[in-house]
Scaffold this active site. Structure first.
Site, PDB file in Angstrom:
ATOM      1  CG  PHE A 106      -0.297   0.454   2.491  1.00 29.69           C
ATOM      2  CD1 PHE A 106       0.443  -0.424   3.258  1.00 29.69           C
ATOM      3  CD2 PHE A 106      -0.421   1.764   2.927  1.00 29.69           C
ATOM      4  CE1 PHE A 106       1.056  -0.010   4.436  1.00 29.69           C
ATOM      5  CE2 PHE A 106       0.181   2.185   4.103  1.00 29.69           C
ATOM      6  CZ  PHE A 106       0.928   1.297   4.855  1.00 29.69           C
ATOM      7  CE  LYS A 107       5.103   1.510   5.001  1.00 33.53           C
ATOM      8  NZ  LYS A 107       4.710   0.135   5.406  1.00 33.53           N
TER       9      LYS A 107
END
Ligand SMILES: *Cc1c(COP(=O)(O)O)cnc(C)c1O
Length: 433
Positions: A106-107
């Site tokens: 998700f980063k």
């Protein structure tokens, strides 16, 4: 939008200044002066908007005039140019898969948004920016990939030698161009302590313009709201969802709370932690007692002093009772995490990564107590990034997604360095150590 420091001892600044400096001069985290309200009818019509339209509507008030509309549109389009599917696992639980970006975590969202903002904001500055980041695995890859080829920005990544997974190491060390990987002969804590010291060193400051790319930076923190909206676009139930977020530094869940405060329907937030139970303890006792990080199999959440938790408290007006109304927090140990991976695979044929499994277990237990509710977890990374744990538990090889297969043909390039600030300083100033 103006941003103030949560230490309340620094001037208010624009988005541009908050993004460039990362942290306020009084060492506080920047926080938006107000949480914007979504336009009337926006949530009701959410399904009719594109990802890009949602991205622009949600982010524009936070950016203000710092970035022209045309460029903001491009930045958002590039940030969210992959899928965010909400996959149903069983009657009550779905998984918001946030691992379809270039580094399978998700980063990617925060890192891509931030890199493009910095590149624009630094466009007239002759001095290049150097992004310095310590990683236990996921952050480094996302930041490196997000900044790859971005003009005016160099990236230096410190990672602990032998302590990241093979795919993670390839993601960190094979990019080249403006990305340099320092392989530190030590632990993640050693990497982090070198980075912290570097930021306060006057000699380094004379030589290079350092900035950090962790989630204290508003340009990385705030765009993480977007996929909460993308999840709600796909949410089929009448009742608002319970959302379980695997949490370490609490940037991800904090962004979800911002989305909620600006109008997104959310029934309940669960902050799911591993053995690092600072926040679960806080919910139980009302006492916030940071400690040393403990190593677990969900290592991206091994944080002993979650930097964004103070922002969550601010979002609930520093009122413990208000916070407890909307959020709860639990700690899930490694044994239960593995058991969860095994059970969900056997019962539902769905492969969780260790971080998602922590969130799943927390949500499952919550729903036992609230049987009429439904919810989803944020699946923050692809299980293939943690093959040692996951393949051992499910007794099966995880297919490598096409998006990362090419990595195995690349050659690792890193600079091996002792865990010493003196060596690092020597290197960044002279190029040798
Ligand atoms: C970074 C990370 C987390 C923790 O996110 P925070 O925003 O720090 O709470 C969870 N899962 C994975 C896979 C991560 O990389």
């Amino acid at each position: 939008m103006l941003y103030y420091s949560l230490n309340h001892n620094a001037p208010r600044v624009s988005f541009a200044e908050a993004a460039i400096s990362g942290q306020a001069p009084d060492k506080g985290l920047y926080f938006p002066r107000s949480i914007p309200e979504l336009p009337n009818g926006f949530i009701e019509n959410l399904k009719n908007y594109s990802k890009e339209e949602i991205g622009y509507t949600v982010m524009k008030p936070f950016i203000g005039e710092a970035i022209p509309d045309e460029i903001l549109h491009t930045i958002i389009a590039e940030t969210v140019n992959f899928n965010f599917p909400l996959i149903r696992i069983n009657q009550q639980i779905a998984s918001l898969e946030l691992f379809h970006g270039p580094t399978l975590a998700f980063k990617d969202v925060g890192a891509r948004f931030m890199s493009r903002c910095l590149s624009y904001l630094n466009r007239n500055n002759k001095k290049e920016i150097t992004v310095l980041v310590a990683t236990s695995g996921d952050t480094g890859g996302a930041v490196a990939n997000g900044f790859l080829g971005v003009e005016g920005v160099n990236v230096i990544i410190l990672y602990p030698s032998g302590k990241v997974s093979p795919i993670q190491e390839l993601q960190l060390t094979t990019l080249g161009k403006n990305i340099t990987a320092l392989e530190i002969n030590g632990t993640f804590d050693d990497c982090q302590s070198i980075v912290k010291q570097a930021f306060t060193d006057q000699d380094i400051a004379q030589k290079v313009h350092l900035t950090s790319a962790n989630s204290i930076n508003v340009a990385r923190w705030l765009p993480q709201q977007l996929y909460y909206f993308y999840a709600y676009q796909q949410w089929q139930e009448k009742e608002a969802p319970v959302i379980s977020v695997p949490s370490g530094n609490f940037g991800n869940i904090c962004a979800g709370v911002v989305a909620f405060k600006s109008g997104l329907p959310v029934k309940q937030f669960i902050a799911a932690c591993n053995a690092n139970n600072i926040v679960p303890n806080y919910f139980e006792t009302g006492v916030y007692q940071p400690g040393q990080a403990i190593a677990t199999i969900s290592n991206a959440m091994d944080v002993g002093n979650p930097s964004n938790f103070i922002r969550i408290r601010e979002l609930f007006n520093q009122q413990f009772s208000e916070l407890k109304n909307k959020m709860c927090s639990v700690s899930v140990n490694d044994v239960i995490t593995k058991q969860t991976i095994r059970d969900v695979y056997q019962q539902h044929n769905y492969i969780l990564d260790p971080h998602g499994a922590v969130a799943y277990n927390a949500l499952e237990n919550y729903l036992k107590e609230h049987p009429s509710d439904k919810g989803f977890i944020l699946e923050t990374a692809h299980p293939v990034k943690f093959p040692d744990t996951v393949e051992n538990v499910i007794r099966k090889k995880i297919p490598v997604p096409g998006a990362v297969e090419y990595l195995f043909n690349k050659t690792k390039q890193s600079i091996l360095m002792p865990a010493s600030f003196t060596s690092f300083k020597e290197w960044i100033i002279t190029g040798k150590f």
